[in-house]
Design a protein around this motif. Structure first.
Motif, short mmCIF file in Angstrom:
data_model
loop_
_atom_site.label_atom_id
_atom_site.label_comp_id
_atom_site.label_asym_id
_atom_site.label_seq_id
_atom_site.Cartn_x
_atom_site.Cartn_y
_atom_site.Cartn_z
N ARG A 178 -10.23 -0.52 0.75
CA ARG A 178 -10.39 0.08 -0.60
C ARG A 178 -10.22 -0.50 -1.73
O ARG A 178 -10.45 -0.48 -2.86
CB ARG A 178 -10.02 1.49 -0.12
CG ARG A 178 -10.23 2.68 -1.37
CD ARG A 178 -9.10 3.69 -1.25
NE ARG A 178 -9.90 4.76 -2.69
CZ ARG A 178 -8.91 4.77 -2.85
NH1 ARG A 178 -7.23 4.09 -3.01
NH2 ARG A 178 -8.23 6.10 -4.34
N ASN A 179 -8.55 -0.96 -1.28
CA ASN A 179 -8.41 -2.17 -2.86
C ASN A 179 -8.99 -2.88 -2.70
O ASN A 179 -9.81 -3.39 -3.85
CB ASN A 179 -6.97 -2.53 -2.21
CG ASN A 179 -6.35 -3.08 -3.26
OD1 ASN A 179 -6.84 -4.10 -2.94
ND2 ASN A 179 -5.59 -2.86 -3.41
N LEU A 198 0.95 -1.68 -0.25
CA LEU A 198 0.01 0.28 0.03
C LEU A 198 0.91 1.49 -0.37
O LEU A 198 -0.18 2.33 0.05
CB LEU A 198 -0.54 0.07 0.96
CG LEU A 198 -2.20 -0.85 1.83
CD1 LEU A 198 -2.60 -1.15 2.82
CD2 LEU A 198 -2.76 -1.18 0.42
N GLU A 229 -0.69 4.42 -2.15
CA GLU A 229 -1.97 3.91 -2.15
C GLU A 229 -3.06 4.77 -1.35
O GLU A 229 -4.32 4.54 -0.81
CB GLU A 229 -2.66 2.28 -2.80
CG GLU A 229 -3.67 2.50 -3.20
CD GLU A 229 -4.14 0.54 -3.67
OE1 GLU A 229 -2.59 0.16 -3.67
OE2 GLU A 229 -4.28 -0.32 -3.96
N ILE A 230 -1.67 4.66 0.23
CA ILE A 230 -2.55 4.51 1.63
C ILE A 230 -2.68 6.40 1.18
O ILE A 230 -3.66 6.78 2.09
CB ILE A 230 -1.69 4.01 2.51
CG1 ILE A 230 -2.51 4.39 4.17
CG2 ILE A 230 0.09 4.46 2.41
CD1 ILE A 230 -1.33 3.69 4.59
N ALA A 233 -7.06 1.74 3.39
CA ALA A 233 -6.52 1.49 2.69
C ALA A 233 -6.62 0.47 1.14
O ALA A 233 -6.84 0.07 0.76
CB ALA A 233 -5.26 1.84 2.38
N ALA A 280 -5.70 7.10 -0.57
CA ALA A 280 -7.04 6.71 0.29
C ALA A 280 -8.07 7.27 1.29
O ALA A 280 -8.52 8.31 1.55
CB ALA A 280 -7.31 5.26 0.74
#
Length: 576
Positions: free
Chosen positions: A348-349, A286, A295-296, A345, A299
């Motif tokens: 969400r992924n 992440l 990604e984190i 995150a 998010a």
RNA sequence: GCGCCUGUAGCUCAGCUGGAUAGAGCAACGGUUUUCUAAACCGUGGGUCAGGAGUUCGAAUCUCUUCAGGCGCGCCA
């Protein structure tokens, strides 16, 4: 047959009972058509008239008198009776009854009522133990459970993906690396080894397996261990900081090596347990908060836009807006993320991967976390119903009546591998699944290991093995396995067959409610019915006219037991 | 204190989206093998479904309440 009768009932509701739309809806959802528990009550039974009597303000008997002729019209139905307070019991012709079994046999995956079930993409995340040591027997329960649920949902036609979430980014891993470092350079003797470090023998094994040229002089060790805090937690954090700063090369090497080693051993244990994951998701993938494009970070940015605020230097998620008890910190005062921010995150992924439903199998000590993650999901704009959380309680292990002690940090615990080596993966899985997941399980390995009659696992396997044995003997004596029933012959197996039919409903219910233990109890019941039958009829010496139906019935029962066991990840035994 | 879970036979537990006489295994006692695997089967005894109130034609199951037990309530993971 289910679908046929069911649609007759629906027609009856629509055409014969003058109901308002909402009454009709209530009746359609509340009435049931089920297999009877005894053929004295016929083959199928419905409570339609009882439920309808409330809504239509009519006597259930009067409703039944209107319904019965509609059903009796059908050629497959021999007789319909009104029974008890207003149940309608349906007796099929023998031919129709037996045809159901042939249908079920031909299409093992076509389920009654399946027209209502849409095939979903489902993800199950389970085990997900921190990679800081071997799996213990508590993890085994989650593994058995998640895997069985996966198999059952697949059988019901869903597309299932199994995932392990690897927490490879947090403090726990630093502690792991620190523990290995301390062992590798022999910084403490056993008595003074820090209380918060991992002490299992695997730590020593990992330490010894690492190739590092350097050593630490006594002076270096003294600096490292100089005036440490007395509190265990603080002590380990200080040690971690010092090692990271002063020995960064060794640190990184040890950390990576240790993580690889532990994950590899977890995978091996799970493979031996016949649990195979489709995906291993690493928390580290992440990315870092410091990287704005990770990604984190993305998010967090997403929820920060509308549902977060700053207070006391930290960033808080307004989770109370979505039903949580209090707001939650997602970025700490010092700028680091929290466990929740990574999990946010991660979810969400997962949801972005297009699953209709994600199932999280968690240890029941996490139940306080459910509202929080639901709130998080809604804050990100998803529906919280897309996620189901199934809690799994710890399993208490007993041996000869006394509890087997377990403690992770001390390193003195009964591992999953030990359990598998001890009683085998199949017996382990059977007992893990023998109780509802979210309730305490007392698991006696003495019993599971024993050949005695209180070992339920063998009771079920014995039923299967016995049928295999009879079949074999029957073939040896020149018989051929029949592939259909003779409608007019021996009906002594009919109760057994009725129970075999119910397997599909048990499996359906087990899948819908995420309760594999229902299958365990079903297996016990059908095994019992078989053993009773076996003792009451001499199969191989039965009259030829009877033998066809008997052998045919046993084939059906055997296949039901075998396929049910396989849904639990257990291989049926052909001989014992 | 708040939240979640649990309380069913001597023990371990099923049954809980309301339904027909409350089930199983173990334990206790008594039986069944010249015959297909006795790791089996048959029989006997054993219950105020924790207590109370309510909803309903009908409650172990739903609602409320009391009692008892477990777990969770961190800028831990």
């Amino acid at each position: 047959m289910y679908n046929q009768i069911s649609s007759s009932l629906s027609d009856f509701i629509d055409n014969e009972l003058s109901l308002h739309a909402d009454q009709r809806k209530a009746l359609l959802s509340k009435h049931k058509l089920t297999l009877t528990d005894s053929l004295q009550k016929g083959h199928w039974t419905t409570n339609l008239c009882l439920v309808a009597s409330n809504l239509a303000k009519k006597n259930p008997r009067d409703i039944a008198l209107a319904l019965i002729p509609k059903l009796e019209n059908q050629p497959e139905i021999a007789k319909v009776e009104l029974a008890g307070p207003g149940f309608v019991n349906i007796f099929l012709t023998r031919e129709a009854f037996l045809n159901q079994l042939d249908d079920a046999h031909k299409n093992p995956n076509s389920f009654a009522n399946s027209s209502h079930a849409s095939n979903e993409k489902i993800q199950i995340e389970f085990v997900s133990a921190n990679p800081t040591g071997p799996l213990h027997v508590g993890h085994g329960r989650g593994a058995a459970y998640g895997d069985a649920i996966g198999r059952i949902l697949q059988r019901l036609g869903h597309e299932v993906s199994r995932e392990y979430y690897v927490n490879d980014a947090g403090r726990q891993i630093d502690i792991l690396a620190c523990s290995i470092f301390l062992r590798r350079f022999e910084c403490f003797d056993d008595d003074n080894f820090p209380g918060s470090a991992y002490k299992g023998s695997y730590i020593l094994e990992i330490a010894q397996g690492i190739e590092i040229d350097s050593t630490l002089s006594q002076a270096q060790k003294d600096v490292l261990m100089d005036s440490l805090p007395s509190d265990d937690e603080e002590k380990i954090d200080v040690l971690i900081e010092r090692i990271k700063t002063n020995y960064s090369n060794s640190w990184l090497l040890i950390r990576e090596h240790g993580l690889d080693y532990v994950i590899k051993s977890i995978k091996e244990d799970l493979t031996e347990f016949k649990v195979i994951f489709d995906n291993w998701f690493f928390e580290s993938s992440l990315g870092e908060l410091s990287d704005k494009k990770s990604e984190i970070s993305m998010a967090l940015d997403q929820v920060k836009k509308d549902h977060a605020y700053e207070k006391n230097g930290a960033v808080w998620l307004e989770s109370t807006k979505f039903g949580d008890d209090k707001d939650r910190v997602i970025i700490r005062e010092d700028g680091r993320g929290t466990y929740l921010s990574a999990d946010l995150a991660y979810h969400r992924n997962k949801l972005d991967r297009g699953f209709d439903t994600i199932i999280n199998v968690w240890g029941s000590d996490h139940h306080g976390y459910i509202k929080r993650i639901e709130a998080t999901i809604e804050a990100m704009g998803y529906r919280k119903k897309q996620m189901k959380v199934q809690l799994v309680q710890f399993a208490n292990l007993f041996e000869n009546g006394s509890k087997v002690k377990m403690s992770t940090r001390s390193g003195n615990f009964y591992t999953l591998k030990q359990l598998i080596d001890d009683i085998g993966p199949d017996a382990s899985r059977f007992y893990y699944l023998s109780k509802q997941a979210d309730q305490h399980l007392d698991f006696d390995i003495g019993v599971a290991r024993s050949n005695s009659k209180d070992n339920l696992y063998y009771y079920v396997q014995y039923a299967h093995a016995r049928i295999c044995s009879v079949e074999k003997k029957y073939l040896e004596s020149g018989g051929t396995l029949p592939d259909q029933f003779n409608n007019n012959d021996f009906n002594g197996c009919d109760e057994l067959l009725q129970m075999a039919l119910s397997a599909q409903f048990v499996i359906k219910s087990a899948g819908e409610n995420l309760q594999p233990h229902l299958i365990v109890y079903y297996l016990r019941d059908i095994s019992q019915s078989f053993h009773q039958f076996y003792n009451s009829v001499n199969i191989l010496n039965a009259q030829e006219s009877e033998q066809n139906n008997i052998i045919r019935s046993l084939i059906v029962v055997k296949s039901v037991i075998a396929s049910s066991l396989k849904l639990l990840g257990i291989e049926p035994l052909d001989s014992m």
